[in-house]
Design a protein around this motif. Structure first.
Motif, mmCIF file in Angstrom:
data_model
loop_
_atom_site.group_PDB
_atom_site.id
_atom_site.type_symbol
_atom_site.label_atom_id
_atom_site.label_comp_id
_atom_site.label_asym_id
_atom_site.label_seq_id
_atom_site.Cartn_x
_atom_site.Cartn_y
_atom_site.Cartn_z
ATOM 1 N N GLN A 1 -3.845 13.162 -7.882
ATOM 2 C CA GLN A 1 -5.213 12.733 -8.177
ATOM 3 C C GLN A 1 -5.602 11.471 -7.407
ATOM 4 N N LEU A 2 -4.612 10.769 -6.850
ATOM 5 C CA LEU A 2 -4.809 9.460 -6.236
ATOM 6 C C LEU A 2 -4.159 9.466 -4.858
ATOM 7 N N TYR A 3 -4.857 8.885 -3.876
ATOM 8 C CA TYR A 3 -4.394 8.980 -2.492
ATOM 9 C C TYR A 3 -4.112 7.633 -1.845
ATOM 10 N N LEU A 4 -4.373 6.555 -2.560
ATOM 11 C CA LEU A 4 -4.036 5.219 -2.075
ATOM 12 C C LEU A 4 -3.998 4.279 -3.264
ATOM 13 N N THR A 5 -2.959 3.445 -3.317
ATOM 14 C CA THR A 5 -2.855 2.447 -4.374
ATOM 15 C C THR A 5 -1.946 1.328 -3.904
ATOM 16 N N VAL A 6 -1.854 0.269 -4.698
ATOM 17 C CA VAL A 6 -0.903 -0.813 -4.437
ATOM 18 C C VAL A 6 0.200 -0.709 -5.483
ATOM 19 N N ILE B 1 0.835 -1.194 0.000
ATOM 20 C CA ILE B 1 0.000 0.000 0.000
ATOM 21 C C ILE B 1 0.878 1.256 0.000
ATOM 22 N N ASN B 2 0.612 2.140 -0.958
ATOM 23 C CA ASN B 2 1.151 3.501 -0.963
ATOM 24 C C ASN B 2 -0.024 4.424 -0.640
ATOM 25 N N ALA C 1 2.424 0.413 3.672
ATOM 26 C CA ALA C 1 1.941 -0.609 4.609
ATOM 27 C C ALA C 1 1.708 -1.907 3.855
ATOM 28 N N HIS C 2 1.802 -3.009 4.587
ATOM 29 C CA HIS C 2 1.433 -4.300 4.002
ATOM 30 C C HIS C 2 -0.081 -4.358 3.848
ATOM 31 N N LEU C 3 -0.526 -5.169 2.911
ATOM 32 C CA LEU C 3 -1.954 -5.356 2.707
ATOM 33 C C LEU C 3 -2.552 -6.051 3.928
ATOM 34 N N PRO C 4 -3.843 -5.808 4.206
ATOM 35 C CA PRO C 4 -4.471 -6.402 5.390
ATOM 36 C C PRO C 4 -4.411 -7.922 5.397
ATOM 37 N N VAL C 5 -4.452 -8.482 6.582
ATOM 38 C CA VAL C 5 -4.469 -9.935 6.722
ATOM 39 C C VAL C 5 -5.810 -10.467 6.243
ATOM 40 N N GLY C 6 -5.845 -11.770 5.973
ATOM 41 C CA GLY C 6 -7.064 -12.391 5.481
ATOM 42 C C GLY C 6 -8.067 -12.683 6.577
ATOM 43 N N TRP D 1 17.126 -0.256 4.683
ATOM 44 C CA TRP D 1 15.759 -0.655 5.007
ATOM 45 C C TRP D 1 15.232 0.051 6.251
ATOM 46 N N THR D 2 16.139 0.479 7.121
ATOM 47 C CA THR D 2 15.709 1.141 8.356
ATOM 48 C C THR D 2 16.144 2.601 8.441
ATOM 49 N N ALA D 3 17.064 3.029 7.560
ATOM 50 C CA ALA D 3 17.503 4.429 7.568
ATOM 51 C C ALA D 3 16.325 5.362 7.356
ATOM 52 N N ASP D 4 15.380 4.952 6.519
ATOM 53 C CA ASP D 4 14.119 5.659 6.309
ATOM 54 C C ASP D 4 13.000 4.684 6.655
ATOM 55 N N PRO D 5 12.259 4.923 7.739
ATOM 56 C CA PRO D 5 11.202 3.987 8.151
ATOM 57 C C PRO D 5 10.172 3.710 7.061
ATOM 58 N N LYS D 6 10.027 4.612 6.104
ATOM 59 C CA LYS D 6 9.068 4.384 5.025
ATOM 60 C C LYS D 6 9.531 3.284 4.065
#
Length: 441
Positions: free
Chosen positions: A276-281, A166-167, A304-309, A372-377
């Motif tokens: 124009q877009l505020y959330l995508t994969v 998720i972005n 973020a990771h996609l939600p769990v099932g 991978w951790t220098a920028d938490p994003k």
């Protein structure tokens, strides 16, 4: 097969500082390392070899620059030629298939998902390269083995994956009532509805986008307990669980920005960066570009990771990038040596850093890279190998599962229902027929 058991100490004989210097990715220093590597390597490239390598077009410019530096150093150190051509995601598989069928034109392909499994009998056995890299780089993640192994041998080397995560824009998510990104399906659906209501819509591809559509729609299917095939590779797409996933995705689609049914792999990047877009994969390439071209968006976005099932477990399909060597190449040792060389830590770590999170390696040691951790994003993209499933899902990777994703069987099922072309039962039945033609069940 050549034994790629390089003697580490022989590489150090050229100078104790050589390996540390190579990590800077200076062209001259990288060439020095490549020459030392070539001298120590038991797998000598064929004299005067000329290799044609096809790879996907870059989404992060710095990644491509770093890759070409590795190519250049290997060429000069070994007196060989590697011609690199680039194609869009959707054009890789057709061009690779032509080469496989004709036995000419390409020696190597760095492609998508399960490309080697479309024609395993045309792939060189690269078990020696895979074992060498595993011994040197902390071993392969289980998902890496799934992407590379067929009938007990390696038919491709899974270089890395692009995480389909998720972005999202932070302020828009908070305004929609979610200060913390939702980890469950219900919360995610609520967020997408809230974003639509506030005029800050989400959107994910439902067109024939090899990366963006397949990744999130396979997740949607799996997260509701649906599957294309079972553990015995029997087609089981027509099920109550699949029906629930169709209804769930339709609820998301009804709140998407218009036009997602015709999106390709570049469409959501452009819309997000245009505000124009505020959330995508997507991969991390949106964030990488935003940091350079639109810092306001970069500061206001996260991943973020996609939600769990429904069972509380995480199942994601990421965009794996395996590299294969055709068995009709005249220069197999050159191809093997280049594959091993490009994934050596001395240049692979700087390459991963240059990709800025777009390449998530399947070799475990590369998870330790500080980028991978220098920028938490960046951090969610570090863990892609741990959450990745193959396009076969519960089943075994092979030619049929590779053909199913190449033919967009799952994507078309969701698209046909969401756009009103078919009802739930018809969409599942159509997918079932298409899958059974492929799996001959």
């Amino acid at each position: 097969m050549t034994d790629f058991g390089f003697d580490r100490r022989s590489l150090l004989k050229g100078g104790a500082t050589l390996l540390a210097a190579a990590a800077t990715m200076s062209a001259d220093q990288l060439l020095g390392y490549a020459k030392a590597w070539a001298q120590a390597s038991p797998g000598k490239p064929e004299p005067g070899a000329k290799i044609n390598l096809l790879r996907w077009k870059r989404f992060v410019e710095a990644e491509d620059v770093a890759f070409m530096k590795i190519v250049d150093a290997f060429q000069k150190a070994n007196n060989v030629t590697i011609n690199v051509s680039n194609e869009s995601y959707d054009d890789i598989q057709p061009k690779a298939s032509v080469a496989a069928n004709t036995g000419q034109g390409l020696d190597m392909v760095w492609g998508l998902y399960s490309l080697p499994f479309l024609f395993p009998s045309k792939c060189t056995d690269v078990t020696d390269v895979a074992d060498y890299l595993a011994n040197k780089c902390g071993g392969w993640a289980d998902s890496g083995k799934t992407y590379g192994m067929y009938n007990g041998k390696w038919i491709g080397i899974p270089v890395a994956a692009t995480g389909a995560l998720i972005n999202y824009r932070i302020a828009a998510a908070e305004k929609a009532g979610h200060k913390e990104f939702p980890k469950d399906l219900g919360g995610f659906a609520d967020l997408v509805k809230g974003l639509h209501k506030n005029g800050t819509p989400a959107g994910m591809a439902l067109g024939h986008a090899s990366g963006d559509a397949n990744t999130w729609l396979y997740w949607a299917l799996w997260s509701h307990g649906g599957n294309l095939i079972d553990k015995d590779n029997k087609v089981v797409i027509n099920s109550p669980e699949t029906a629930k996933s169709l209804e769930y995705v339709k609820g998301l689609y009804d709140n998407f920005i218009p036009g997602t049914a015709s999106w390709n792999d570049a469409s959501n990047n452009k819309a997000f960066l245009a505000g124009q877009l505020y959330l995508t994969v997507n991969g991390i390439s949106v964030y990488v570009t935003a940091k350079k071209e639109n810092k306001q968006i970069a500061e206001d976005m996260n991943h973020a990771h996609l939600p769990v099932g429904t069972d509380g477990k995480s199942r994601e399909l990421h965009l794996g990038f395996p590299i294969l060597i055709f068995n009709f190449t005249k220069f197999p040792q050159t191809c093997k040596a280049f594959t091993a060389f490009m994934m050596e830590p001395e240049q692979f770590n700087p390459w991963v850093e240059a990709a800025q999170g777009y390449l998530s390696p399947f070799l475990k040691d590369y998870e330790k890279n500080p980028m991978w951790t220098a920028d938490p994003k960046n951090t969610p993209y570090r863990d892609v190998a741990a959450t990745a499933m193959s396009p076969a899902g519960l089943g075994q990777m092979g030619e049929n599962a590779a053909a199913a994703i190449a033919d967009f069987v799952v994507v078309d099922m969701f698209a046909n229902y969401c756009t009103g072309r078919e009802d739930v039962k018809t969409a599942m039945s159509s997918a079932e027929r298409a899958a059974k033609r492929i799996f001959r069940s």
